[in-house]
Design an enzyme around this catalytic site. Structure first.
Site, PDB file in Angstrom:
ATOM      1  CE  LYS A  24      -2.248   0.921   3.812  1.00  0.00           C
ATOM      2  NZ  LYS A  24      -3.301   0.920   4.857  1.00  0.00           N
ATOM      3  CG  ASP A 107     -12.827  15.441  12.653  1.00  0.00           C
ATOM      4  OD1 ASP A 107     -12.833  15.531  11.408  1.00  0.00           O
ATOM      5  OD2 ASP A 107     -13.541  14.638  13.275  1.00  0.00           O
ATOM      6  CG  MET A 108     -10.978  15.481   7.630  1.00  0.00           C
ATOM      7  SD  MET A 108     -10.470  14.329   6.340  1.00  0.00           S
ATOM      8  CE  MET A 108      -9.566  13.112   7.283  1.00  0.00           C
ATOM      9  CD  GLU A 123      -5.769   3.635   3.986  1.00  0.00           C
ATOM     10  OE1 GLU A 123      -7.003   3.482   3.760  1.00  0.00           O
ATOM     11  OE2 GLU A 123      -5.193   3.156   4.957  1.00  0.00           O
ATOM     12  CD  GLU A 132     -12.771   2.042   7.355  1.00  0.00           C
ATOM     13  OE1 GLU A 132     -11.868   2.898   7.479  1.00  0.00           O
ATOM     14  OE2 GLU A 132     -12.578   0.821   7.510  1.00  0.00           O
TER      15      GLU A 132
END
Length: 264
Positions: A24, A107-108, A123, A132
């Site tokens: 990954k 938190d974005m 990701e 998710e």
């Protein structure tokens, strides 16, 4: 049950398992390097923003990619899990990232900043790509991306196939309620038989500037050539990161050696 990283902060052991994936991060590194080479000159200093940075594997991949591409970058790492942020800060000191990496503990979805990224790296994918809430998170986070900026991943697609598995069906039935029979589970599938090739279900592209709604439904068809009982469905995803660099758990184009996701 699938992980709920928005609702729950992941445990250190979970991060550690994912970070051992040999494929990954290699693919992410190649994708970031290609984007830097193609879109920026050696005189530029692009901003690579990693949203959902965890304990820093994508940050490290971005820094390695910059070396490969011969580009100087500034890297911003945005992470909401306070425990992961502590590890990220220690890693910054230990690996000498210095001023190249700025860590944002937020938190974005809530973070407010005028700083804009040239490349937005994330990701946030689940075993069914969107399960998710990657599309919703990235739609919100794209406010940090410059006009004409790059999202890595650029797109991802979910796939579904009919499955025969009395074992899995009986395991769910043992709970003796309807809810468990209608829940998605992440499973390392063994005692099962896939009855047809997986068919494309949903596709999401980023940045989503329109924006297109993430609410959707679809119909699919399969040709099953043998007498079978369909106990349920198995789901996969693949994702184009940038250019021709992919990650996939779809058997049709599986990224050999990758173990971060089981089917759903």
């Amino acid at each position: 049950m699938p992980l709920q990283p928005l609702q729950d902060n992941l445990e250190s052991a979970t991060y550690e398992t994912f970070e051992k994936d040999p494929i990954k991060y290699q693919q992410y590194e190649k994708a970031i390097a290609q984007a830097l080479e193609e879109r920026f000159s050696p005189e530029d200093k692009p901003c690579v923003m990693v949203v959902g940075a965890g304990r820093g594997p994508l940050v490290a991949a971005a820094l390695r990619a910059a070396v490969t591409a011969g580009r100087d970058v500034e890297c911003w790492a945005v992470e909401k899990n306070p425990n992961a942020v502590v590890t990220l800060q220690n890693r910054k000191l230990r690996e000498g990232w210095g001023e190249k990496v700025k860590i944002i503990s937020s938190d974005m979805r809530d973070w407010v900043s005028d700083h804009k990224a040239d490349i937005l790296v994330s990701e946030l994918l689940g075993s069914f790509s969107d399960n998710e809430l990657s599309p919703e998170c990235l739609d919100g986070a794209q406010r940090f991306l410059k006009e004409g900026g790059i999202s890595i991943p650029a797109e991802y697609t979910s796939y579904v196939a009919p499955l025969a598995s009395s074992k899995l069906w009986n395991d769910a039935k043992a709970f003796k309620d309807k809810a468990h029979m209608e829940t998605m589970y992440v499973v390392k599938v063994h005692a099962a038989h896939q009855l047809a090739e997986a068919v494309e279900c949903f596709r999401f592209k980023h940045p989503n500037r329109e924006p297109h709604s993430n609410e959707r439904q679809t119909e699919m068809q399969w040709t099953i050539t043998q007498a079978s009982t369909i106990h349920g469905f198995v789901g996969y995803f693949d994702s184009r990161l940038y250019g021709e660099h992919y990650i996939s758990i779809n058997p049709a184009n599986f990224s050999t050696g990758m173990f971060s996701w089981f089917p759903i």
